[in-house]
Design a protein around this motif. Structure first.
Motif, PDB file in Angstrom:
ATOM      1  N   ARG A 170       0.801  -1.212   0.000  1.00 41.93           N
ATOM      2  CA  ARG A 170       0.000   0.000   0.000  1.00 41.93           C
ATOM      3  C   ARG A 170       0.844   1.278   0.000  1.00 41.93           C
ATOM      4  N   GLY A 216      -4.356   2.008  -0.345  1.00 38.75           N
ATOM      5  CA  GLY A 216      -5.174   1.371   0.678  1.00 38.75           C
ATOM      6  C   GLY A 216      -4.794   1.670   2.101  1.00 38.75           C
ATOM      7  N   HIS A 217      -3.712   2.451   2.313  1.00 37.19           N
ATOM      8  CA  HIS A 217      -3.343   2.808   3.682  1.00 37.19           C
ATOM      9  C   HIS A 217      -4.377   3.761   4.283  1.00 37.19           C
ATOM     10  N   ARG A 250      -7.314   3.219   5.911  1.00 33.45           N
ATOM     11  CA  ARG A 250      -8.753   2.949   5.928  1.00 33.45           C
ATOM     12  C   ARG A 250      -9.230   2.779   7.372  1.00 33.45           C
ATOM     13  N   ARG A 251     -10.289   3.465   7.732  1.00 29.72           N
ATOM     14  CA  ARG A 251     -10.790   3.425   9.110  1.00 29.72           C
ATOM     15  C   ARG A 251     -12.267   3.054   9.206  1.00 29.72           C
ATOM     16  N   GLY A 275      -5.089   2.232  12.251  1.00 26.93           N
ATOM     17  CA  GLY A 275      -5.640   2.974  11.130  1.00 26.93           C
ATOM     18  C   GLY A 275      -4.670   3.034   9.963  1.00 26.93           C
ATOM     19  N   TYR A 276      -3.394   3.293  10.245  1.00 33.54           N
ATOM     20  CA  TYR A 276      -2.388   3.345   9.186  1.00 33.54           C
ATOM     21  C   TYR A 276      -2.312   2.014   8.434  1.00 33.54           C
ATOM     22  N   SER A 334      -4.670  -0.005   8.061  1.00 35.43           N
ATOM     23  CA  SER A 334      -6.010  -0.311   7.539  1.00 35.43           C
ATOM     24  C   SER A 334      -6.608  -1.558   8.190  1.00 35.43           C
TER      25      SER A 334
END
Length: 306
Positions: A147, A207-208, A210-211, A281-282, A284
């Motif tokens: 990602r 894609g990094h 994503r929350r 979060g980082y 994902s």
């Protein structure tokens, strides 16, 4: 893409049971530089597909990087000739790759020797050159990014490359640069990085971060939907140019490899629970962290009784 579930995962960097943002580096024999597993032919075929169809996304080099590219290619050829001649054979100006029976002309890669090197090993190969700003990415064959996009990182120093990583520049950038600067010719080091992902695809340029929760992933289907992605990262100094070769071997296993191993499941659960939310979060992992924790809790309670 994965080993049989009955086989223990080859690497389990989460086994300490607690997340820590550390280097975690160990010295290994130079003979262990290139890692070959049962997915060699599959990975090489995917690399060839990407390098042929999406070359500009997975390979690039700065002007002036050719000497280091050439030296890296020679190091890869010497290593494979010495340790895996069954996979790569050098025959004058040709290189034979056993997985597909192809013969690659060295002369066809004079403008991009690192491109040829990347077609011979499962590792992605990134060349890091010392500079006043720290080690700087000057060329890469990057077919299996986790990602991130090569175009966003080429030419940048370590601090800028890792700026999106929570805590890296505050805690690790200086130790990493000290470590990089101390690697001498003939030394080889390795570390492991890991995450849990909902997509086993090897090439992931985005894609990094994503929350948003994914309601389609539940404790009942975690074992089918999620995967463990591990990077076996290696560091080797090229003696002629002084450039550092950063190798990234990607291993993807289904999360189910820990389903019947309560010790590993408990360790991963502990690592997940101690991982800061910004790191989740980082990576994902936030969209499915709750069902994953539930599933790991259940797997950790499993024992071997009939």
């Amino acid at each position: 893409m994965t080993e049989a579930h009955e086989s223990l995962p080859r690497f389990a960097p989460y086994e300490k049971g607690r997340f820590q943002l550390t280097l975690g580096i160990k010295e290994i024999p130079v003979a262990d530089w290139i890692d070959v597993d049962g997915h060699y032919a599959e990975h090489m075929a995917e690399k060839k597909r990407l390098l042929d169809a999406r070359h500009g996304e997975v390979f690039d080099g700065l002007p002036g990087s050719l000497p280091a590219q050439r030296e890296c290619l020679e190091a890869v050829l010497a290593h494979m000739s010495a340790h895996r001649p069954d996979l790569v054979a050098v025959e004058g100006g040709e290189i034979r790759t056993a997985w597909d029976g192809a013969r690659l002309l060295r002369s066809a890669f004079e403008a991009a020797p690192l491109d040829l090197a990347g077609r011979l090993v499962q590792e992605d190969l990134c060349l890091m050159q010392p500079s006043d700003e720290g080690h700087r990415l000057i060329a890469a064959s990057l077919c299996f990014p986790a990602r991130w996009r090569l175009a966003d990182k080429l030419g940048r120093p370590m601090s800028a490359i890792h700026d999106p990583v929570p805590g890296f520049n505050d805690k690790l950038n200086r130790p990493v640069e000290r470590f990089f600067g101390g690697i001498a010719e003939g030394q080889l080091y390795m570390r492991l990085n890991w995450s849990v992902i909902d997509d086993p695809t090897l090439f992931q340029a985005t894609g990094h971060g994503r929350r948003e929760r994914d309601p389609s992933i539940t404790p009942q289907n975690v074992s089918e939907r999620l995967h463990i992605r591990i990077e076996r990262q290696t560091f080797r100094r090229l003696s002629g140019t002084g450039v550092l070769v950063f190798g990234i071997k990607t291993i993807v296993d289904p999360i189910a490899v820990v389903a019947n191993r309560p010790g590993l499941a408990a360790a991963m659960l502990g690592s997940l629970r101690t991982m800061p939310s910004d790191m989740q979060g980082y990576k994902s992992m936030a969209p499915f962290v709750d069902p994953l924790e539930t599933w790991l809790s259940q797997a950790a309670e499993t024992d071997s009784r009939p």
